[in-house]
Design a protein around this motif. Structure first.
Motif, short mmCIF file in Angstrom:
data_model
loop_
_atom_site.label_atom_id
_atom_site.label_comp_id
_atom_site.label_asym_id
_atom_site.label_seq_id
_atom_site.Cartn_x
_atom_site.Cartn_y
_atom_site.Cartn_z
N LYS A 489 140.28 13.36 -9.49
CA LYS A 489 139.19 12.53 -10.02
C LYS A 489 137.85 12.92 -9.36
O LYS A 489 136.84 13.10 -10.03
N TRP A 490 137.91 13.09 -8.04
CA TRP A 490 136.65 13.41 -7.34
C TRP A 490 136.16 14.81 -7.66
O TRP A 490 134.96 15.07 -7.73
N LEU A 491 137.12 15.68 -7.90
CA LEU A 491 136.71 17.05 -8.25
C LEU A 491 135.97 17.02 -9.59
O LEU A 491 134.94 17.69 -9.76
N LYS A 492 136.50 16.24 -10.50
CA LYS A 492 135.85 16.10 -11.81
C LYS A 492 134.45 15.51 -11.62
O LYS A 492 133.47 15.97 -12.23
N PHE A 493 134.40 14.53 -10.75
CA PHE A 493 133.11 13.87 -10.49
C PHE A 493 132.10 14.90 -9.94
O PHE A 493 130.96 14.99 -10.42
N ASP A 512 125.85 4.15 -6.62
CA ASP A 512 127.20 4.70 -6.44
C ASP A 512 127.27 5.37 -5.06
O ASP A 512 127.16 6.60 -4.92
N LEU A 513 127.45 4.54 -4.03
CA LEU A 513 127.40 5.06 -2.66
C LEU A 513 128.58 5.95 -2.34
O LEU A 513 128.46 6.96 -1.64
N THR A 514 129.76 5.60 -2.87
CA THR A 514 130.94 6.42 -2.59
C THR A 514 130.77 7.80 -3.20
O THR A 514 130.99 8.83 -2.53
N GLY A 515 130.35 7.81 -4.48
CA GLY A 515 130.14 9.10 -5.16
C GLY A 515 129.12 9.93 -4.39
O GLY A 515 129.33 11.12 -4.15
N ALA A 516 128.02 9.28 -3.98
CA ALA A 516 126.97 10.00 -3.25
C ALA A 516 127.53 10.59 -1.97
O ALA A 516 127.25 11.75 -1.61
N LEU A 519 129.92 13.57 -2.63
CA LEU A 519 129.14 14.74 -3.01
C LEU A 519 128.43 15.35 -1.79
O LEU A 519 128.43 16.56 -1.59
N ARG A 520 127.88 14.46 -0.97
CA ARG A 520 127.16 14.94 0.22
C ARG A 520 128.13 15.65 1.17
O ARG A 520 127.85 16.77 1.62
N HIS A 521 129.28 15.00 1.43
CA HIS A 521 130.26 15.63 2.32
C HIS A 521 130.73 16.96 1.77
O HIS A 521 130.86 17.95 2.49
N TYR A 522 130.98 16.95 0.48
CA TYR A 522 131.46 18.18 -0.16
C TYR A 522 130.45 19.31 0.05
O TYR A 522 130.79 20.41 0.46
N ASN A 523 129.18 19.00 -0.22
CA ASN A 523 128.14 20.02 -0.05
C ASN A 523 128.05 20.49 1.39
O ASN A 523 127.89 21.68 1.67
#
Ligand SMILES: Nc1ncnc2c1ncn2[C@@H]1O[C@H](COP(=O)(O)OP(=O)(O)OP(=O)(O)O)[C@@H](O)[C@H]1O
Length: 898
Positions: A489-493, A512-516, A519-523
């Motif tokens: 799910k998160w990969l899709k996001f 959307d703090l979780t999404g943010a 994304l930040r951690h991923y980057n």
């Protein structure tokens, strides 16, 4: 011998020095195609063709009175810049006089009376010369004073005394020559054309053949000539080497001396007032083969394109062949001629006006795009400043081939024909430091992205649990599993966020703090791993263009024209990138919203509307005529696509093709019955074929990889040979495994490759390996250390509560093998040896998944790399692992080299 003409030579216009700067001697990109030469009023376009190699003996001379011949033909050392004491031939500016059957007299006392006598002899002999002693032209002797004869070859002057027999012989030669044109081949015509319009570099040694002949208007020496010189130098071919090889090269000509005859090492060159032509005569030998090839390619491109320059743009119908025949680059106009009116209109429309071509399937959009690129070249945009975006490398190479067929491979090679991703990758690598990476950054594929997502989830969870005290408890099996479950799910996001160019801050703003945070951690993970994923290529390129003006400027200067194929498949970010790159308006997009297939990848067909909005002065052309399919197929496809209510362009497809056989629709209720039906059909079709069974003409398309596997099993069982296309080289398991093993040898290698290497190299079944790897991961997480240090700790232990002693020993062995490889890498110079070693490490049962399978009747089942693939794990013949490992490693070595 000192050569003196019997009569004062006619006034040969002394050409002015070449208007060429030294800069043009280099193969400058901007000036590859010099201004168009003046081709005179020739009415036959074929006469514009360059003379390619070999140029052999020149055209036979017509019979002419001697005085005329000498009067026009002779060049003196003094008057024409030759070097005294060197025996050289001469150049006759044809067609005024015969090229090389001149008569060079070298006696001061020869007067008009003598010449008249000679004329008389000529006349006399001209009536009785039927075919005597042909072929002796180089042995002639003359009685009355020394005479130099440059005979019907470029062999150069031959001295002797004048005698009647000479004239008889000479005219016999003329007769022979006169007779030849009766059966002119195309080559001869070409040769003749070259002779008429060029001068020929000739030599004074009859053992030498002329190698390069250059003709130019001498006022402005074409760059092509200098390119030839540059290439000659590049290939270290000096004139003396060429002489040794029986070549005479143009190297003798220097820029300053271009208006004069110049002699060196027996070669002579003269520039006359004719269009530039290069001809190469070769006589075996490898020395200049490469040179000749290169010259040909350059020449092809130069002639086509320089002639194209200065031509008027084709009119409404695209072509005004008759009017322009004399100066048209034949292949270009032939190409345009092969297009239909709409295609041609698109190809030739004003390059400064943004162009949208909406093209149905099989309507010749590739052909039109090729025409468009040719027009850009014709308009003077250097090939290296043209950027053509395609969606697949296969499309890129098809386009390059088609362009190359018209303008030559060298020019086609210079055009940047690239996929979006490879273009952006290149840009990112060039400016990697601006993106916080090094130019060797790693590219994260799907698996690595997923792991980075899991890592991001963990970091998020870790952040949340910071205040809870016992963090380790948070990372038990359940939580880990939930990370994995949510990873998809998160990969899709993340994919969606990146393909729409959303930054974490924007999600924060939306609440959307979780999404943010994900994304930040991923980057951040990607930055710390010196990695970019596929979406980053596009986004980072946009960052480079928007935040770094110098990069923007560089791109603007470089990409002077952009052509985009399959526009319907561009994502919003790709479109944004295009918009930035094409702010000069020199953009052509080609696409068909009905054929959009990349929506899963963020493709956005609304790009057509965006284009209309962002380039308001654009021109739109629709190509509706299908050339590829039968009418039955075109009509069925049209009927089907009509049901798509989201279409923005309603196009009517037409075709002149025959109706063809009807389409069969068969509904199958299981995969097996589907396979059985298709295979029965294949057998039925091939059995009834008059040419015998030709399975190679049949293609089976399927929607999912898994269906493909079922077909492969069925084909094997029914003994039908097949190829499988579609598994990308780097996605092959063995290649991925070798790559991971190799990566572990890099300093600071992150967890992914270690995990993959262990998975590959540990013995045991899938479950067993998974258990070990999961345990290592758990420990690494709990101890907050890297995967490899956790593994080292675990496998260094003598006993373990989790693993059997043998498992620990095996783990230790794997680590020690990887350690040996990294040591080997440090001292080994050969990349091939390193890759081979990594390949040899793959365990046998792993390789057997991709072993060679020789069918019972010897038929081979091939995948796209000609590597034979198993489909069900059974083998009929098992090759030994090392040989196979070598095979995979070799492919990788090859790939690495290319
Ligand atoms: N004007 C034309 N006259 C005759 N044949 C043509 C013409 N234009 C294209 N074709 C032929 O039609 C076929 C399809 O052409 P092309 O590959 O350029 O089409 P396309 O639109 O790129 O196809 P697709 O939509 O499948 O990608 C080719 O075989 C090509 O030679």
């Amino acid at each position: 011998p000192h050569l003196i003409p019997p009569t004062p030579p006619p006034q040969i216009p002394k050409p002015s020095p070449p208007a060429i700067s030294t800069a043009s001697m280099s193969r400058s990109k901007e000036n590859i195609y010099p201004a168009p030469p003046h081709y005179g009023s020739s009415s036959n376009p074929s006469r514009l063709l360059p003379c390619k190699r070999p140029l052999q003996s020149p055209c036979p001379p017509p019979r002419r009175p001697l005085a005329d011949v000498t009067g026009n033909a002779l060049q003196q050392p003094g008057s024409a810049g030759g070097v005294e004491g060197i025996d050289y031939g001469y150049i006759t500016p044809l067609p005024k006089v015969p090229k090389s059957c001149g008569f060079l007299l070298e006696d001061d006392d020869m007067d008009e009376a003598f010449l008249l006598e000679v004329d008389a002899i000529c006349e006399e002999h001209s009536r009785s010369m039927a075919g005597k002693d042909k072929g002796r032209e180089k042995d002639l002797t003359v009685e009355r004073g020394p005479v130099v004869v440059a005979a019907a070859t470029h062999a150069g002057p031959v001295c002797g005394t004048l005698e009647d027999a000479f004239w008889t012989e000479a005219y016999a030669i003329f007769e022979e020559c006169d007779a030849q044109p009766a059966a002119k081949s195309q080559d001869e015509e070409l040769k003749e054309m070259v002779e008429e319009e060029s001068s020929v570099l000739s030599c004074g040694d009859d053992s030498l053949l002329p190698a390069v002949s250059i003709a130019d208007d001498c006022v402005k020496l074409e760059d092509t000539f200098w390119e030839v010189n540059a290439i000659s130098k590049e290939h270290h071919v000096t004139s003396s080497e060429m002489n040794q090889e029986h070549y005479v090269a143009s190297l003798a000509i220097n820029q300053d001396e271009i208006d004069e005859v110049y002699v060196e090492d027996g070669s002579v060159a003269l520039c006359v007032d004719f269009p530039p032509v290069i001809s190469i005569a070769e006589e075996g030998g490898e020395v200049v083969d490469a040179l000749l090839g290169e010259v040909d390619v350059i020449h092809e491109g130069q002639v086509a394109m320089s002639a194209a320059k200065g031509k008027e743009e084709p009119g409404e119908m695209g072509l005004e062949m008759e009017e322009n025949e004399g100066c048209a680059p034949r292949k270009y106009y032939e190409y345009l001629h092969s297009l239909n009116d709409k295609q041609r209109e698109a190809a030739c429309s004003d390059v400064a006006v943004p162009l949208m071509i909406v093209a149905g399937p099989g309507s010749g959009k590739t052909s039109t795009m090729v025409g468009r690129v040719l027009t850009l070249l014709k308009e003077g945009i250097p090939p290296s400043n043209i950027l053509a975006m395609t969606f697949t490398t296969a499309a890129a190479s098809e386009m390059r081939d088609r362009i190359g067929a018209v303008v030559g491979k060298a020019v086609a090679k210079e055009i940047i024909i690239s996929t979006f991703h490879s273009f952006c990758l290149q840009l990112c690598r060039t400016h990697a430091e601006k993106l916080g990476r090094t130019s060797e950054f790693i590219i994260y594929g799907h698996g690595q992205q997923r792991r980075a997502i899991i890592e991001a989830e963990r970091l998020l969870e870790h952040g949340k649990s910071d205040g809870l005290g016992d963090a380790v408890k948070q990372y038990d099996g359940d939580i880990k599993h939930s990370f994995k479950d949510k990873a998809k799910k998160w990969l899709k996001f993340v994919t969606q966020a990146k393909s729409s160019g959303q930054a974490p801050e924007e999600y924060e703003k939306k609440g959307d703090l979780t999404g943010a945070s994900i994304l930040r951690h991923y980057n951040e993970i990607l930055v710390s791993c010196n990695a970019l994923d596929y979406h980053d290529f596009i986004n980072s390129s946009i960052t480079l263009l928007t935040k770094f003006p110098e990069v923007y400027k560089e791109c603007q200067n470089t990409w002077q024209a952009i052509v985009v194929d399959e526009f319907q498949d561009t994502s919003a970010m790709q479109y944004f990138l295009l918009k930035l790159l094409a702010s000069h308006n020199h953009i052509t997009i080609v696409g068909d919203d009905d054929q959009s297939i990349f929506s899963f990848n963020g493709a956005d067909v609304s790009g057509f509307d965006s284009f209309r909005r962002d380039f308001p002065n654009h021109k739109e052309i629709r190509l509706n005529k299908n050339y590829r399919s039968t009418r039955a197929i075109v009509e069925a496809a049209t009927a089907l696509i009509h049901n798509n209510t989201k279409r923005c362009n309603h196009k009517l497809a037409e075709t002149d093709n025959p109706s063809g056989s009807k389409i069969t629709v068969k509904e199958c209720h299981s995969e097996d019955s589907q396979c059985a039906f298709v295979i029965d059909k294949i057998i039925e079709t091939t059995s009834s074929s008059a040419e015998g069974r030709d399975f190679g003409k049949i293609a089976v398309l399927y929607r999912r990889q898994i269906t493909g596997k079922a077909f492969q099993v069925s084909f094997r069982n029914r003994k039908i040979p097949f190829n499988v296309h579609g598994v990308a080289f780097y996605r092959k398991k063995a290649i991925k495994a070798i790559m991971a093993i190799l990566r572990t040898t890099l300093p600071g290698c992150d967890d992914g490759p270690w995990r993959q290497a262990l998975k590959t190299l540990l013995p045991g079944d899938k479950e067993e390996k998974k258990k070990i790897i999961d345990h290592v991961e758990k420990i690494s997480l709990a101890r907050k250390c890297s995967f490899i240090s956790a593994a080292t700790d675990i496998f260094s232990a003598k006993v373990s509560g989790t693993f059997k002693r043998t498992q620990i020993t095996q783990g230790r062995k794997v680590l020690s093998t990887l350690y040996s490889l990294s040591k080997f890498v440090e001292r080994e110079q050969s990349v091939s040896a390193v890759i081979s070693s990594a390949g040899n490490m793959l365990p046998q049962q792993y390789l057997l998944e991709k072993r060679a399978v020789i069918d019972n009747d010897g038929g081979k089942l091939l995948n796209e790399d000609n590597d034979i693939r198993s489909v069900d794990g059974r083998t009929t013949r098992r090759p030994r692992a090392p040989a196979h490992a070598h095979c995979w490693a070799s492919s990788l070595i090859l790939e690495t080299r290319t």
